[in-house]
Write a protein that holds these residues in place. Sequence first.
Motif, PDB file in Angstrom:
ATOM      1  N   HIS A 272       0.832  -1.205   0.000  1.00  0.00           N
ATOM      2  CA  HIS A 272       0.000   0.000   0.000  1.00  0.00           C
ATOM      3  C   HIS A 272       0.869   1.258   0.000  1.00  0.00           C
ATOM      4  CE1 HIS A 272      -3.157  -2.724   2.002  1.00  0.00           C
ATOM      5  NE2 HIS A 272      -3.630  -2.409   0.814  1.00  0.00           N
ATOM      6  N   LYS A 273       1.934   1.222   0.794  1.00  0.00           N
ATOM      7  CA  LYS A 273       2.811   2.395   0.882  1.00  0.00           C
ATOM      8  C   LYS A 273       3.479   2.687  -0.455  1.00  0.00           C
ATOM      9  CE  LYS A 273       3.767   1.896   5.824  1.00  0.00           C
ATOM     10  NZ  LYS A 273       4.753   1.533   6.870  1.00  0.00           N
ATOM     11  N   LEU A 274       3.916   1.631  -1.142  1.00  0.00           N
ATOM     12  CA  LEU A 274       4.548   1.836  -2.448  1.00  0.00           C
ATOM     13  C   LEU A 274       3.574   2.466  -3.432  1.00  0.00           C
ATOM     14  CD1 LEU A 274       6.583  -1.494  -2.830  1.00  0.00           C
ATOM     15  CD2 LEU A 274       7.460   0.770  -2.269  1.00  0.00           C
ATOM     16  N   LEU A 275       2.344   1.994  -3.428  1.00  0.00           N
ATOM     17  CA  LEU A 275       1.330   2.565  -4.320  1.00  0.00           C
ATOM     18  C   LEU A 275       1.036   4.014  -3.935  1.00  0.00           C
ATOM     19  CD1 LEU A 275      -1.211  -0.408  -4.568  1.00  0.00           C
ATOM     20  CD2 LEU A 275       0.491   0.277  -6.258  1.00  0.00           C
ATOM     21  N   SER A 322      15.681  -3.505   6.672  1.00  0.00           N
ATOM     22  CA  SER A 322      15.088  -2.627   7.690  1.00  0.00           C
ATOM     23  C   SER A 322      15.111  -1.173   7.244  1.00  0.00           C
ATOM     24  CB  SER A 322      15.845  -2.757   9.016  1.00  0.00           C
ATOM     25  OG  SER A 322      15.863  -4.073   9.483  1.00  0.00           O
ATOM     26  N   VAL A 323      16.228  -0.745   6.670  1.00  0.00           N
ATOM     27  CA  VAL A 323      16.356   0.637   6.191  1.00  0.00           C
ATOM     28  C   VAL A 323      15.349   0.914   5.077  1.00  0.00           C
ATOM     29  CG1 VAL A 323      17.871   2.232   4.950  1.00  0.00           C
ATOM     30  CG2 VAL A 323      18.759   0.909   6.874  1.00  0.00           C
ATOM     31  N   ILE A 324      15.142  -0.048   4.193  1.00  0.00           N
ATOM     32  CA  ILE A 324      14.160   0.114   3.114  1.00  0.00           C
ATOM     33  C   ILE A 324      12.763   0.319   3.699  1.00  0.00           C
ATOM     34  CG2 ILE A 324      12.948  -1.131   1.262  1.00  0.00           C
ATOM     35  CD1 ILE A 324      15.615  -2.257   0.409  1.00  0.00           C
ATOM     36  N   PHE A 325      12.400  -0.504   4.687  1.00  0.00           N
ATOM     37  CA  PHE A 325      11.077  -0.365   5.303  1.00  0.00           C
ATOM     38  C   PHE A 325      10.931   0.985   6.001  1.00  0.00           C
ATOM     39  CE2 PHE A 325      10.201  -4.666   4.290  1.00  0.00           C
ATOM     40  CZ  PHE A 325       8.844  -4.874   4.534  1.00  0.00           C
ATOM     41  N   ILE A 326      11.966   1.410   6.727  1.00  0.00           N
ATOM     42  CA  ILE A 326      11.910   2.689   7.431  1.00  0.00           C
ATOM     43  C   ILE A 326      11.802   3.844   6.440  1.00  0.00           C
ATOM     44  CG2 ILE A 326      13.244   4.280   8.875  1.00  0.00           C
ATOM     45  CD1 ILE A 326      14.415   1.753  10.256  1.00  0.00           C
ATOM     46  N   THR A 327      12.552   3.751   5.349  1.00  0.00           N
ATOM     47  CA  THR A 327      12.520   4.807   4.325  1.00  0.00           C
ATOM     48  C   THR A 327      11.128   4.954   3.735  1.00  0.00           C
ATOM     49  OG1 THR A 327      14.844   4.408   3.761  1.00  0.00           O
ATOM     50  CG2 THR A 327      13.488   5.558   2.126  1.00  0.00           C
ATOM     51  N   PHE A 328      10.510   3.859   3.354  1.00  0.00           N
ATOM     52  CA  PHE A 328       9.178   3.936   2.756  1.00  0.00           C
ATOM     53  C   PHE A 328       8.113   4.316   3.776  1.00  0.00           C
ATOM     54  CE2 PHE A 328      11.064   1.274  -0.677  1.00  0.00           C
ATOM     55  CZ  PHE A 328      10.834   2.183  -1.707  1.00  0.00           C
ATOM     56  N   HIS A 329       8.356   4.011   5.041  1.00  0.00           N
ATOM     57  CA  HIS A 329       7.438   4.440   6.096  1.00  0.00           C
ATOM     58  C   HIS A 329       7.377   5.959   6.144  1.00  0.00           C
ATOM     59  CE1 HIS A 329       5.551   4.949  10.008  1.00  0.00           C
ATOM     60  NE2 HIS A 329       6.603   5.656  10.392  1.00  0.00           N
ATOM     61  N   TYR A 330       8.540   6.604   6.148  1.00  0.00           N
ATOM     62  CA  TYR A 330       8.558   8.067   6.248  1.00  0.00           C
ATOM     63  C   TYR A 330       8.148   8.737   4.936  1.00  0.00           C
ATOM     64  CZ  TYR A 330      10.403   7.943  10.949  1.00  0.00           C
ATOM     65  OH  TYR A 330      10.531   7.745  12.313  1.00  0.00           O
ATOM     66  N   LEU A 331       8.453   8.121   3.821  1.00  0.00           N
ATOM     67  CA  LEU A 331       7.965   8.662   2.544  1.00  0.00           C
ATOM     68  C   LEU A 331       6.440   8.628   2.496  1.00  0.00           C
ATOM     69  CD1 LEU A 331      10.459   7.118  -0.053  1.00  0.00           C
ATOM     70  CD2 LEU A 331      10.228   9.537   0.546  1.00  0.00           C
ATOM     71  N   ASN A 332       5.858   7.538   2.995  1.00  0.00           N
ATOM     72  CA  ASN A 332       4.406   7.413   3.021  1.00  0.00           C
ATOM     73  C   ASN A 332       3.771   8.443   3.944  1.00  0.00           C
ATOM     74  OD1 ASN A 332       1.902   5.838   2.392  1.00  0.00           O
ATOM     75  ND2 ASN A 332       1.958   5.483   4.599  1.00  0.00           N
ATOM     76  N   ARG A 333       4.387   8.661   5.104  1.00  0.00           N
ATOM     77  CA  ARG A 333       3.890   9.690   6.032  1.00  0.00           C
ATOM     78  C   ARG A 333       3.923  11.070   5.386  1.00  0.00           C
ATOM     79  NH1 ARG A 333       4.125   8.809  11.772  1.00  0.00           N
ATOM     80  NH2 ARG A 333       4.938  10.923  12.011  1.00  0.00           N
ATOM     81  N   SER A 334       5.001  11.341   4.669  1.00  0.00           N
ATOM     82  CA  SER A 334       5.131  12.642   4.005  1.00  0.00           C
ATOM     83  C   SER A 334       4.048  12.840   2.955  1.00  0.00           C
ATOM     84  CB  SER A 334       6.517  12.735   3.364  1.00  0.00           C
ATOM     85  OG  SER A 334       6.654  13.934   2.636  1.00  0.00           O
ATOM     86  N   VAL A 335       3.775  11.795   2.177  1.00  0.00           N
ATOM     87  CA  VAL A 335       2.726  11.885   1.154  1.00  0.00           C
ATOM     88  C   VAL A 335       1.359  12.096   1.789  1.00  0.00           C
ATOM     89  CG1 VAL A 335       1.474  10.551  -0.604  1.00  0.00           C
ATOM     90  CG2 VAL A 335       3.978  10.557  -0.573  1.00  0.00           C
ATOM     91  N   LEU A 340      -3.325  14.533   2.281  1.00  0.00           N
ATOM     92  CA  LEU A 340      -4.509  14.274   3.083  1.00  0.00           C
ATOM     93  C   LEU A 340      -4.600  15.159   4.319  1.00  0.00           C
ATOM     94  CD1 LEU A 340      -4.451  10.354   2.991  1.00  0.00           C
ATOM     95  CD2 LEU A 340      -5.712  11.904   1.475  1.00  0.00           C
ATOM     96  N   GLY A 341      -3.469  15.708   4.742  1.00  0.00           N
ATOM     97  CA  GLY A 341      -3.458  16.543   5.926  1.00  0.00           C
ATOM     98  C   GLY A 341      -3.407  15.755   7.227  1.00  0.00           C
ATOM     99  N   HIS A 342      -3.238  14.414   7.133  1.00  0.00           N
ATOM    100  CA  HIS A 342      -3.117  13.582   8.328  1.00  0.00           C
ATOM    101  C   HIS A 342      -2.266  12.360   7.989  1.00  0.00           C
ATOM    102  CE1 HIS A 342      -5.937  10.665   6.631  1.00  0.00           C
ATOM    103  NE2 HIS A 342      -6.724  11.675   6.314  1.00  0.00           N
ATOM    104  N   LEU A 343      -1.959  11.563   9.017  1.00  0.00           N
ATOM    105  CA  LEU A 343      -1.071  10.427   8.832  1.00  0.00           C
ATOM    106  C   LEU A 343      -1.812   9.106   8.691  1.00  0.00           C
ATOM    107  CD1 LEU A 343       1.626  11.293  11.527  1.00  0.00           C
ATOM    108  CD2 LEU A 343       1.762  11.662   9.057  1.00  0.00           C
TER     109      LEU A 343
END
Length: 351
Positions: A272-275, A322-335, A340-343
């Motif tokens: 979902h995060k990648l999409l 682990s670094v890949i997962f953390i990176t996409f976690h924060y990229l997803n939060r930023s998007v 959307l204005g929320h996390l």
Amino acid sequence: MVFSCILAFLLSLAFCPLVITLCRRNNWYDEVDPRKIHTGNIPRLGGVALFASFAISLFVFIVFFRKTPVKAVFPLYIAGGLILLCGILDDFFNLRAKLKFLVQIIAALIVACSPTYFDHLLALLLPPVVGRLITFVWIISIVNAFNLIDGMDWLCGGISFLSILTFALIGFLDAQNIASMHFILSASLLGFLFWNKPSAKIFLGDGGSQSLGYIIAVTPLFYSNPHAFSFNQCLVMLLVTSIPVFDVIAAIWRRKREHRAIFAPDRAHIHHKLLNIGFSKLSAIFFLLLLQVLICLVVFATYFMPVYSATVLLLFAIAFVSVIFITFHYLNRSVNLRHLGHLEDRPQREH
């Protein structure tokens, strides 16, 4: 073995369209809801076709070639049968999450209380109670991890195929009888993946995804003289399953942080995060499968390395994932914050 592998592939290739036709006649489809990626009516009994072809081909291998692919560890077979049966029933009747979890607990207990369990961690010999507890938690975790990662065409099946094929190759090099079983299962998976390719005509369903997770989880327990899985057994298994394992760890942490039930649905799994950050469905699939290919290559390479060099490489690879997962976690939060204005990643109700 080659004949049985060809048979497994052809049977899986033939059984899938038969199951698809049967599902269409009886309206047995995977439910569409806001958290899922697919649209339309897709049958979800791929696990039936997959394991029917595997069972028949394995039976042929044992009877006609008079070879036993694995030692008789009946508690492991019984537990696997429970996982498969419960998963298939869930595909038909949408069982409650607590009931499914109870069956997983029973299956894991059967294995953990058997004579076969994880008895060492790196160079440390574990007390029986600790080893059985680790076995119990490990099986439940991997079964659910593979179930949760099954959210995109080719993803769970592809990760399972690459992992099981890697085990088959290592087992073959180490003269382990289990290699033949893994090769046959890989062939069955290959036939299924033909029908599961984007856009999928059939899904694994809970019966398929949970059973594959179980098989991968208990694989080291079948090794009688584990050269490849001796000192670094735990690191090898953690790395091979790192994509679904890290995904389920993130899901549990996320839901606890938001004070939601562990089994509550959302749209924040790795696919979902990648999409969400801009990957297409196809590019997200290939990215995750390419990552799994690299993981499996590392695992295979460590078979030929000195013990401590292999340990360092495995730890580095786990840290890399682990670094890949953390990176996409924060990229997803930023998007999410930007658009959307929320996390939140919870599925929204359609109006």
